[in-house]
Design an enzyme around this catalytic site. Sequence first.
Site, PDB file in Angstrom:
ATOM      1  N   ASP A   1       0.811  -1.224   0.000  1.00 24.23           N
ATOM      2  CA  ASP A   1       0.000   0.000   0.000  1.00 24.23           C
ATOM      3  C   ASP A   1       0.843   1.273   0.000  1.00 24.23           C
ATOM      4  O   ASP A   1       0.335   2.350   0.264  1.00 24.23           O
ATOM      5  CB  ASP A   1      -0.949   0.008   1.207  1.00 24.23           C
TER       6      ASP A   1
ATOM      7  N   ASP B   1       1.630   6.185   2.424  1.00 21.93           N
ATOM      8  CA  ASP B   1       0.927   4.906   2.478  1.00 21.93           C
ATOM      9  C   ASP B   1      -0.548   5.188   2.248  1.00 21.93           C
ATOM     10  O   ASP B   1      -1.137   6.061   2.897  1.00 21.93           O
ATOM     11  CB  ASP B   1       1.168   4.167   3.809  1.00 21.93           C
TER      12      ASP B   1
ATOM     13  N   LYS C   1       3.620   3.487  17.307  1.00 19.45           N
ATOM     14  CA  LYS C   1       2.712   4.594  17.637  1.00 19.45           C
ATOM     15  C   LYS C   1       3.048   5.256  18.983  1.00 19.45           C
ATOM     16  O   LYS C   1       2.229   5.263  19.917  1.00 19.45           O
ATOM     17  CB  LYS C   1       1.267   4.095  17.626  1.00 19.45           C
TER      18      LYS C   1
HETATM   19  P1  GTP Z   1      -5.741  -2.001   7.681  1.00 21.69           P
HETATM   20  O1  GTP Z   1      -6.726  -3.108   7.884  1.00 21.69           O
HETATM   21  O2  GTP Z   1      -6.422  -0.747   7.235  1.00 21.69           O
HETATM   22  O3  GTP Z   1      -4.807  -1.794   8.812  1.00 21.69           O
HETATM   23  O4  GTP Z   1      -4.835  -2.381   6.405  1.00 21.69           O
HETATM   24  P2  GTP Z   1      -3.989  -3.691   6.121  1.00 21.69           P
HETATM   25  O5  GTP Z   1      -4.801  -4.903   6.424  1.00 21.69           O
HETATM   26  O6  GTP Z   1      -3.479  -3.604   4.707  1.00 21.69           O
HETATM   27  O7  GTP Z   1      -2.819  -3.630   7.174  1.00 21.69           O
HETATM   28  P3  GTP Z   1      -1.451  -2.811   7.099  1.00 21.69           P
HETATM   29  O8  GTP Z   1      -1.666  -1.538   6.366  1.00 21.69           O
HETATM   30  O9  GTP Z   1      -0.876  -2.759   8.442  1.00 21.69           O
HETATM   31  O10 GTP Z   1      -0.563  -3.810   6.227  1.00 21.69           O
HETATM   32  C1  GTP Z   1       0.680  -3.469   5.688  1.00 21.69           C
HETATM   33  C2  GTP Z   1       0.907  -4.336   4.449  1.00 21.69           C
HETATM   34  O11 GTP Z   1       0.977  -5.714   4.825  1.00 21.69           O
HETATM   35  C3  GTP Z   1      -0.210  -4.219   3.437  1.00 21.69           C
HETATM   36  O12 GTP Z   1       0.393  -4.222   2.150  1.00 21.69           O
HETATM   37  C4  GTP Z   1      -1.048  -5.458   3.651  1.00 21.69           C
HETATM   38  O13 GTP Z   1      -1.635  -5.931   2.432  1.00 21.69           O
HETATM   39  C5  GTP Z   1      -0.014  -6.461   4.153  1.00 21.69           C
HETATM   40  N1  GTP Z   1      -0.587  -7.381   5.128  1.00 21.69           N
HETATM   41  C6  GTP Z   1      -1.094  -7.066   6.357  1.00 21.69           C
HETATM   42  N2  GTP Z   1      -1.495  -8.177   6.996  1.00 21.69           N
HETATM   43  C7  GTP Z   1      -1.237  -9.216   6.151  1.00 21.69           C
HETATM   44  C8  GTP Z   1      -1.431 -10.637   6.253  1.00 21.69           C
HETATM   45  O14 GTP Z   1      -1.952 -11.171   7.238  1.00 21.69           O
HETATM   46  N3  GTP Z   1      -1.039 -11.397   5.184  1.00 21.69           N
HETATM   47  C9  GTP Z   1      -0.478 -10.846   4.078  1.00 21.69           C
HETATM   48  N4  GTP Z   1      -0.114 -11.657   3.082  1.00 21.69           N
HETATM   49  N5  GTP Z   1      -0.268  -9.508   3.951  1.00 21.69           N
HETATM   50  C10 GTP Z   1      -0.656  -8.717   4.980  1.00 21.69           C
END
Ligand code: GTP
Length: 350
Positions: free
Chosen positions: A106, A217, A157
């Site tokens: 992201d 992001d 944070k």
């Molecule tokens: P929020 O639900 O809004 O916090 O977004 P998010 O689920 O994308 O979480 P976050 O922004 O913290 O994740 C950072 C990156 O890691 C993003 O590119 C997500 O797609 C990826 N990511 C987060 N959790 C997982 C997971 O459990 N598995 C995989 N494969 N990717 C993950």
Amino acid sequence: MKALFLAGGEGTRLRPLTDGVPKPMVPVMGRPLLERNLELLKMHGIDEVVLSVCYRPEAIERYFGDGSDFGLKIRYADEDLPLGTGGAIKNCERYFDDTFFVFNADVLSDINFSAMLRYHKRKKADVTIAVTRVKNPSAYGVIEYDEDGYAVSFLEKPAPHETVSNFINAGVYLFEPRVLRQIPSGRPVSVERELFPKLLARGRKIAVYRGCHYWLDIGTPEKYIQAHRDGFDGGLRLPEVNFHERAVYSRLDARISGKAVLRGPIYLGRNVRIAPGAVVGPRVVVGDNGVIGRKCRIANSILWNDVVLEDGVEMSECIVTDANTVRSASRLKHVICTPETVKAAKHLAI
Ligand code: GTP
């Protein structure tokens, strides 16, 4: 060289934009965020990619396939249950036997990946983390580092008095494969909260790379809108578009009435139609097959693919997701138009 994209998150903060599509497929200036990032990687000679998917994986696999249409070799690693950022990396261990990049899917940035790799080698690091400076780090993962450029602590944070560092984790990493042995398998693991602190405690070298000027992001709708503002104003550089001099960029086959007024900067996808009397712009994206009806007035808005604005729609500061039709003469401001809100828009129509 290979790269791993963490593309499995639910993107809850970006709702309702992620109600229908996973975050990596959300369009940035007409093309999926992930496609923009893959394009950037290719420019640095990285053409083998593993996509770690979990939430709505079929949308990603359908679009990218085996990668051949994009000049890449793409493989997929699926998870039955979300494994978190660290667990997802562990789940892909079999693909990596040499230094590799890991990306949060992201993030939009202008990091010079080749320079980051040279830095990682010079620092003889186990992991290198790209960091970026922000004014208020309290919503992010903050990294404190020593004068030699190695991380000394990680704070998630933190409250303002808890840290002196303004450098946050930019979600771009270089990993040595030996590090993967330190990640437990079969359960969720966070790189930020668990793996990195553990590596530090075990005396591993985590280098900090600061060569990042533009970074965003796309975690929330506000950030999503910010990305487009930056794209139009030149802060975010996109390879195929240059909005210098308030340009109107059009991908292919646009049919624009001579009686429509276009006020750049504007991005038009493929096969867009704009009817007589419409006033479009500034800072408008119309995705593929978009139709702007007669006498519509639209500014500072992002329309995804297959969107129809019926005659007389007035719209500013809006996002309209795929395949929605906005009823004739609706007046919308600050609205995210998903199928639900478009139904509700009946009540907004004047
Ligand atoms: P929020 O639900 O809004 O916090 O977004 P998010 O689920 O994308 O979480 P976050 O922004 O913290 O994740 C950072 C990156 O890691 C993003 O590119 C997500 O797609 C990826 N990511 C987060 N959790 C997982 C997971 O459990 N598995 C995989 N494969 N990717 C993950």
